[in-house]
Design a protein around this motif. Structure first.
Motif, PDB file in Angstrom:
ATOM      1  N   SER A 198      94.296  11.249  66.178  1.00  0.00           N
ATOM      2  CA  SER A 198      92.679  12.022  65.411  1.00  0.00           C
ATOM      3  C   SER A 198      92.580  13.716  66.804  1.00  0.00           C
ATOM      4  CB  SER A 198      91.589  11.275  65.614  1.00  0.00           C
ATOM      5  OG  SER A 198      92.255  10.126  64.765  1.00  0.00           O
ATOM      6  N   THR A 199      92.969  13.636  67.415  1.00  0.00           N
ATOM      7  CA  THR A 199      92.675  14.613  68.319  1.00  0.00           C
ATOM      8  C   THR A 199      92.460  16.420  67.505  1.00  0.00           C
ATOM      9  OG1 THR A 199      94.309  14.156  69.618  1.00  0.00           O
ATOM     10  CG2 THR A 199      93.228  16.387  70.364  1.00  0.00           C
ATOM     11  N   ASN A 200      93.478  16.541  66.623  1.00  0.00           N
ATOM     12  CA  ASN A 200      93.450  17.532  65.970  1.00  0.00           C
ATOM     13  C   ASN A 200      92.599  17.531  64.677  1.00  0.00           C
ATOM     14  OD1 ASN A 200      93.459  19.043  67.477  1.00  0.00           O
ATOM     15  ND2 ASN A 200      96.017  19.965  67.557  1.00  0.00           N
ATOM     16  N   ALA A 201      92.306  16.538  64.316  1.00  0.00           N
ATOM     17  CA  ALA A 201      91.979  16.058  63.511  1.00  0.00           C
ATOM     18  C   ALA A 201      90.825  17.412  62.373  1.00  0.00           C
ATOM     19  CB  ALA A 201      91.086  14.734  62.872  1.00  0.00           C
ATOM     20  N   GLU A 202      89.999  17.962  63.119  1.00  0.00           N
ATOM     21  CA  GLU A 202      89.472  19.242  62.202  1.00  0.00           C
ATOM     22  C   GLU A 202      89.757  20.144  61.770  1.00  0.00           C
ATOM     23  OE1 GLU A 202      87.577  18.601  66.433  1.00  0.00           O
ATOM     24  OE2 GLU A 202      84.985  18.665  65.991  1.00  0.00           O
ATOM     25  N   GLN A 375      95.864  18.341  59.849  1.00  0.00           N
ATOM     26  CA  GLN A 375      95.451  17.702  58.926  1.00  0.00           C
ATOM     27  C   GLN A 375      96.789  17.427  58.136  1.00  0.00           C
ATOM     28  OE1 GLN A 375      92.371  19.708  57.062  1.00  0.00           O
ATOM     29  NE2 GLN A 375      90.524  19.445  58.475  1.00  0.00           N
ATOM     30  N   GLY A 395      90.361   9.617  69.872  1.00  0.00           N
ATOM     31  CA  GLY A 395      89.748  10.968  69.414  1.00  0.00           C
ATOM     32  C   GLY A 395      87.783  10.827  69.290  1.00  0.00           C
ATOM     33  N   ARG A 398      83.501  12.760  65.717  1.00  0.00           N
ATOM     34  CA  ARG A 398      83.694  13.058  65.050  1.00  0.00           C
ATOM     35  C   ARG A 398      84.838  13.109  64.411  1.00  0.00           C
ATOM     36  NH1 ARG A 398      82.429  15.361  69.168  1.00  0.00           N
ATOM     37  NH2 ARG A 398      83.986  17.227  70.053  1.00  0.00           N
ATOM     38  N   MET A 399      85.896  13.004  64.966  1.00  0.00           N
ATOM     39  CA  MET A 399      87.708  13.540  64.451  1.00  0.00           C
ATOM     40  C   MET A 399      88.084  12.078  63.469  1.00  0.00           C
ATOM     41  SD  MET A 399      88.220  14.794  68.544  1.00  0.00           S
ATOM     42  CE  MET A 399      87.454  16.212  68.787  1.00  0.00           C
ATOM     43  N   HIS A 403      89.183  11.954  60.122  1.00  0.00           N
ATOM     44  CA  HIS A 403      90.680  10.946  60.530  1.00  0.00           C
ATOM     45  C   HIS A 403      90.569  10.208  59.071  1.00  0.00           C
ATOM     46  CE1 HIS A 403      94.674  10.536  62.117  1.00  0.00           C
ATOM     47  NE2 HIS A 403      94.856  10.502  61.359  1.00  0.00           N
TER      48      HIS A 403
END
Lengths: 559, 559
Positions: A198-202, A375, A395, A398-399, A403
C-alpha cells in the motif's frame, strides 16, 4: 489437498508492517504449520531518542517455534531483511530467498557472526516448496531492487497471495519483467485472500518506468561539461545499471564511492545482476587523472545521511573526492519523510561549492521514480488476482484505508476487506473470514547491543534530558543531627552553562540549604521526603526564574 | 535628494533570512540613517534540543541604536514579526506596519507586557515616511495574509526595493490586488537594487490563485453529507474568508475552534478584514444541536501540532468537538518540512475515527496553494522592477542560488547579483556595488525565559543526554586514607532501566571500586585524576557491554 476437519483453520496476520512503513513481517498459519513472509527492521521515530533500529516482537513465533516451517523473503530491502540477524537468534528456522536477496542477507549475517548457524535456502521465482501443509510458490515482480518476488501460499483452506513490494514496469531494466501471466493464472485458480503493498496508495495514476530515469541520466551526462556525481540508494541495482549504461553511452568511467555502494556493486556484479564492461570502473584515486568530462562518481548519500559519501563531499571532508565548481550532482532519490532537511542542507552545501545540483521530486527533476505502484497499478494487481478477501499491507493506516477504498472501487465487497493493526488476526474457515483473537505484536527497540532493554521509562528520561538537561544536587548530612556536612553542590548538564549562570545556581544552592534546614527543624528526616522536598522547591524556583524544567536528581549522603 | 560626499555610502545586508527560512531581518543604512525591514523568529532546527524559538543577533543595531530610524514590517507572519518582543527590549525604536499587521503585533506585545513601552505607527500602502535621509514608501502585494506590502526605500544613493513575501494572484480574495502599476512605476524611475522573496524559487511555473481553493472548498462542502472540518493556518485570513464564503453558499454555520484561530478571526473581523454575515458563527457547544450537514468547524492544527485543536479532535481528547464517522476533514495546508510525520499521524487517527480526509499537496488535493510566487512570478517581479543589482532574500542557500539564476535568465548581469549570508554586506557608492565588511550576525536561542543563555556546550550536552542518557556515580572517600566510606552508588537516567539491568550495574559498581582502590594504592589522589579514571574505565566497560556511551558524571566526596 489434505482433508479438513471442523477445527481446521487458517490464520493470517502481521507482526509488523501494517499501520507503519517498516519492519515487515507477515504470518500465514494453517493449523500447526506457520509460514513467515519477511523479517524487516524499521528506523526509529523521532521520539525514540538514541534508538538505532526497531524490529518486530516475535514472541508468538518463538512460543510456536516447532510450527514455524520457514521465513520467505520477498526482496533484499532493509525493511524486509533487516530484522533477520535478531529474529534468527531466537528462532532458528530456514530462510528462503532468491539469489540477490540471499546475497544481501548473507552480508548481514556475516557481519553479525551468524553465517555458520543459519539455514539459508536459495530459491528462484520458479521454485515450489512444501512447507508442511502449505505449498509456497513465487512470481516475479518489478521493484527498486532486482530479484523481488511475490508469494503464493496454497493452503488447504485456499490460496493466499502476498505481493511483496511491487510496481508494474512495462519497460524494466535488464528485461526483468513482472510475471503477469503467472499472477493472472493464480487469479484464475481462485484466490482466497490478497495481501498487497500500500506504499503508494495515496498516489493517483501510474508510477513511471525506471527507463525514464535512464533516458534523463543519459541527457544529463551528455550535456554536463565536467564531472557528474550520482547519489542513489545502494540497493537500487537497476538505477546503478542505468548509471553504467549512461556512462557507456557518453564515454565516461565510473568511480564507486561509499561503503554500502561498493558492497552492493560488488555483490550484484558477482551474482550477475549488473552488466559492467571491462575497464568501466575506476578507483576513486584515479578520478583526478581523467578529464573531468570523462568521469562519473556513483555514491551513497541520497538521503543526506551525515556520514555518507555525498554528505562528506558536500562538506569537503571526503578523503578522496572533492566537488569542484561546474560539477553536476544528481540526487536520484526522493527524501524519505523526515530526511528533507538533511537533503536540503546537502544541496545547499553543494551549491556553495559551485556545483549544479539536480534534485527534488521525480516529476520535476526526472532523476527518480518510485519502486512502488500507484493507484492504477494497485487496481491492476487486484484485478489480476481477483481475490475474495483483501488485506492491504505495507503502509501507514491512511494508506491501508485508501487501498481498501481502491479495492472497493474494483468490486471487492467492503465486508471482505480487513484493515489490520499488527497482531490483529483474520481467521478463515470453510471459505469464510472473520476477525480472530489478537496475538502478541509490538516493537522491540535496539540500542547498541541492547535488544529490548530500552523501554518507555528510559525513553521518557531521554526526552526530558534532551529538553532541559539535568541538575544533580549533592549534599552530605550528618548521621547524628542531620546538619549539612558538605554541599549542597549543584552540577548542571544541558540546563545552563555554569560559568554564565553563577547567580542562578548560587540562589538555587541557598534554596536547597534552607529547604533542608527547615525539614531538619521540623524533624523530617526520611530520605524520600527530603529528596521530594528538594526536588519540589528547587524545581519551582527554577521554573519561575527560567520557565524550564530540568530533571533534578538529589543525592543525599549520610556519614 | 541631498548632496553626496565621497565618503557617503549605502549599505544593504541581512541579519536574518538569507541561507535560511525564518527570522527575517534586513537592514538598509545610508550614512547615519538605518532602516530595518522585519524582525522575525525562526523555529528551532532538530539539533536545537529544548529550544523554543530562534531570533536574529541584533548587536549591530544595538551598537548603532542612535542611527536606527525604525523597523518597517512587511506583513504579520511569525517569521517577520515574531522577534519583535525580544528585539524591542534592547532597541526601542518605532515600528511601522499596516493595520492587520499592527493588530497582530499588538497581540504579541500585549502578551509580553510591552504594549505601553513601544512606539507603533500605523501605515497604509499609500504612506510615505521620511526616515532621516531615507524616504520609505510601500506597495501592495499578494500573500497568504492580508495587508502585506513591499517596501521602496529611496536613498541619496538610489532606490532599494524589498518585495516582502509575495505572489501575483490575478484573482485575489476580497479584491486585494497587488499594485502592479506602482511596482512598474518604481521600476521606471530606475531601481538600484531589488531584494526579492526566494521561497518558491525551486518551483517552475506560476503559483495558482487562492480562488482555486475557494472553488474546491465549495465543491467539498456541497457534496459532504455530514460535518466538514477545515484546518488551516490561523493567519491565512483569505483562506478563512473562503471557508466562510463556501459555508454561506452551502448553508452551513461555522464554529471556530483553537486559540490562535479564534484570536485571528476576532482581530481580522474587528479590523474589517473578514466579511462574516450576522449569525454565521456558532459556538463549538452548539455544533451538536445543528444537523450534521449544516456545520463547518474551522480549526487550527494543519501542521499536526501536538496541542492543536485538530490533533486533539483526532485523538478524541478535544473537550468540545468529536470527529464522527462520515465527517469530512480538510487539511488545507502543506506540511512544513519536518512536520510530515505529525500530519501523517493526524490523518491516520482521523481515518481510524471513520472520517474522510482530504489532504496532501495542493496539486493533488486542491485545498491549498502557496503564498509565495513560483519561478515565472519571480521573473515577473524582476522584469517589473528592472533593478541594476539583485539580492535574492528569504530562502535557503539553494533557493537564493536558483533565484540568482532566474535573474540571469531575465538579463541581470551575473556580476550584479549578490547571494549573501547573514551579516554579509553590499556597499553602494556612486552607483557601483561591492561586497563590504561583514557585520556581526547570528542566532540567539530562546529557551523559556532565557535569551541567549543556551549555547553550544549546553546543546551538546542535551544531545549526548538524549542519545544514551546519564550515569551518576557517587562515592565518599575518607579524607585521611582515601578508603571508600560509602558507595559507589550508580544512578541511571535514560541509560538503562535499573530493575532490568541489575547485573550490568553491579559489575559497573565493581569496576568503579577497583579503579579507585588501584589509584589509592598508587597514591593517586588528585580529584581530577580520580574522576577521569572512573569515567574512562566505566565508559570503556559500558561501551564493550552495550555499545552505548552514556554521559558519566563521577561525584567524589571527601569527609
Amino acid at each position: 489437498m489434505s482433508k479438513k476437519n471442523n477445527q481446521d483453520k487458517l490464520l493470517v496476520f502481521a507482526l509488523g508492517g501494517v499501520g507503519e512503513i517498516g519492519k515487515n513481517m507477515y504470518v500465514v498459519q494453517y493449523n500447526d504449520d506457520i509460514v513467515v513472509v519477511d523479517a524487516g527492521l524499521k528506523f526509529p521515530e523521532e521520539d525514540m531518542l538514541g534508538i538505532d533500529i526497531v524490529i518486530p516482537d516475535v514472541s508468538y513465533l518463538v512460543e510456536n517455534q516447532d510450527k514455524v516451517r520457514g521465513i520467505l523473503i520477498t526482496h533484499g530491502h532493509e525493511d524486509h531483511i533487516g530484522g533477520l540477524p535478531y529474529v534468527l537468534k531466537s528462532l532458528n528456522v530456514p530462510v528462503y530467498a532468491t539469489k540477490l536477496t540471499l546475497g544481501l542477507i548473507e552480508v548481514k549475517l556475516k557481519e553479525a557472526g551468524m553465517l555458520g548457524d543459519t539455514k539459508r535456502i536459495l530459491i528462484t521465482a520458479e521454485s515450489e516448496l512444501q512447507l508442511g501443509s502449505i505449498k509456497a510458490s513465487f512470481f516475479k515482480t518489478n521493484h527498486s531492487i532486482p530479484d523481488s518476488v511475490g508469494v503464493c501460499l496454497d493452503t488447504p483452506e485456499g490460496i493466499i497471495v502476498h505481493t511483496g513490494d511491487f510496481k508494474f514496469d512495462h519497460s524494466p531494466v535488464n528485461e526483468q519483467y513482472a510475471d503477469l501471466q503467472r499472477i493472472a493464472e493464480i487469479g484464475k485458480k481462485g484466490v482466497l485472500a490478497l495481501l498487497s503493498d500500500s506504499t503508494n496508495a495515496e498516489r493517483p495514476g501510474y508510477t513511471p518506468s525506471e527507463k525514464n530515469v535512464g533516458n534523463r541520466l543519459e541527457d544529463i551526462f551528455r550535456t554536463a561539461t565536467q564531472r557528474v556525481v550520482v547519489a542513489t540508494f545502494a540497493s537500487n541495482v537497476h538505477r546503478i545499471q542505468q548509471v553504467i549504461n549512461a556512462a557507456i553511452a557518453t564515454r565516461r568511467k565510473i568511480a564507486v564511492v561509499g561503503r554500502s555502494m561498493v558492497n552492493v556493486v560488488t555483490i550484484a556484479n558477482e551474482l550477475g545482476y549488473l552488466n559492467i564492461p571491462e575497464g568501466m570502473l575506476i578507483e576513486p584515486e584515479e578520478v583526478n587523472r581523467l578529464a573531468a568530462d570523462r568521469v562519473v562518481i556513483l555514491c551513497t548519500g541520497s538521503q543526506g545521511e551525515p556520514m555518507s559519501a555525498l554528505t562528506r563531499m558536500a562538506r569537503s571532508t571526503h578523503r578522496k573526492v572533492d566537488i569542484l565548481p561546474g560539477d553536476t550532482v544528481i540526487i536520484a532519490a526522493t527524501p524519505i519523510p523526515g530526511n528533507e532537511r538533511y537533503v536540503g542542507r546537502t544541496v545547499d552545501e553543494l551549491y556553495r561549492l559551485g556545483a549544479n545540483v539536480i534534485y527534488g521530486s521525480g516529476s520535476v527533476s526526472g532523476v527518480h521514480v518510485s519502486g512502488h505502484g500507484s493507484q492504477e497499478e494497485l487496481k491492476l494487481m487486484l484485478n489480476l488476482v481477483k481475490p475474495k478477501y483483501f488485506i492491504p499491507i505495507h503502509g501507514e493506516y491512511r494508506m491501508l484505508r485508501i487501498h481498501a477504498d481502491l479495492a472497493e472501487e474494483v468490486g471487492i465487497d467492503p465486508e471482505n476487506v480487513f484493515v489490520l493493526d499488527n497482531g490483529d488476526t483474520v481467521e478463515f474457515q470453510n471459505g469464510q473470514a472473520a476477525r480472530g483473537v489478537k496475538v502478541q505484536a509490538g516493537r522491540v527497540l535496539i540500542d547498541g547491543l541492547g535488544v529490548g532493554d530500552v523501554g518507555n521509562i528510559v525513553l521518557r528520561d531521554r526526552k526530558l534530558l534532551s529538553q532541559d538537561g539535568i541538575l544533580v544536587v549533592v549534599v552530605t548530612l550528618s548521621k547524628e543531627d542531620g546538619t549539612i556536612l558538605s554541599g549542597p553542590d549543584i552540577i548542571s548538564r544541558g540546563f545552563v552553562y555554569v560559568r554564565e549562570s553563577e547567580g542562578l545556581l548560587d540562589e538555587a544552592n541557598r534554596i536547597v540549604t534552607s529547604t533542608l534546614n527547615k525539614l531538619m527543624n521540623d524533624k523530617v528526616n526520611e530520605w524520600a521526603s527530603l529528596k521530594t522536598n528538594v526536588k519540589d522547591s528547587l524545581g519551582r524556583f527554577l521554573y519561575e526564574q527560567t520557565r524550564r524544567r530540568p530533571m533534578i536528581l538529589p543525592i543525599i549522603m549520610e556519614v
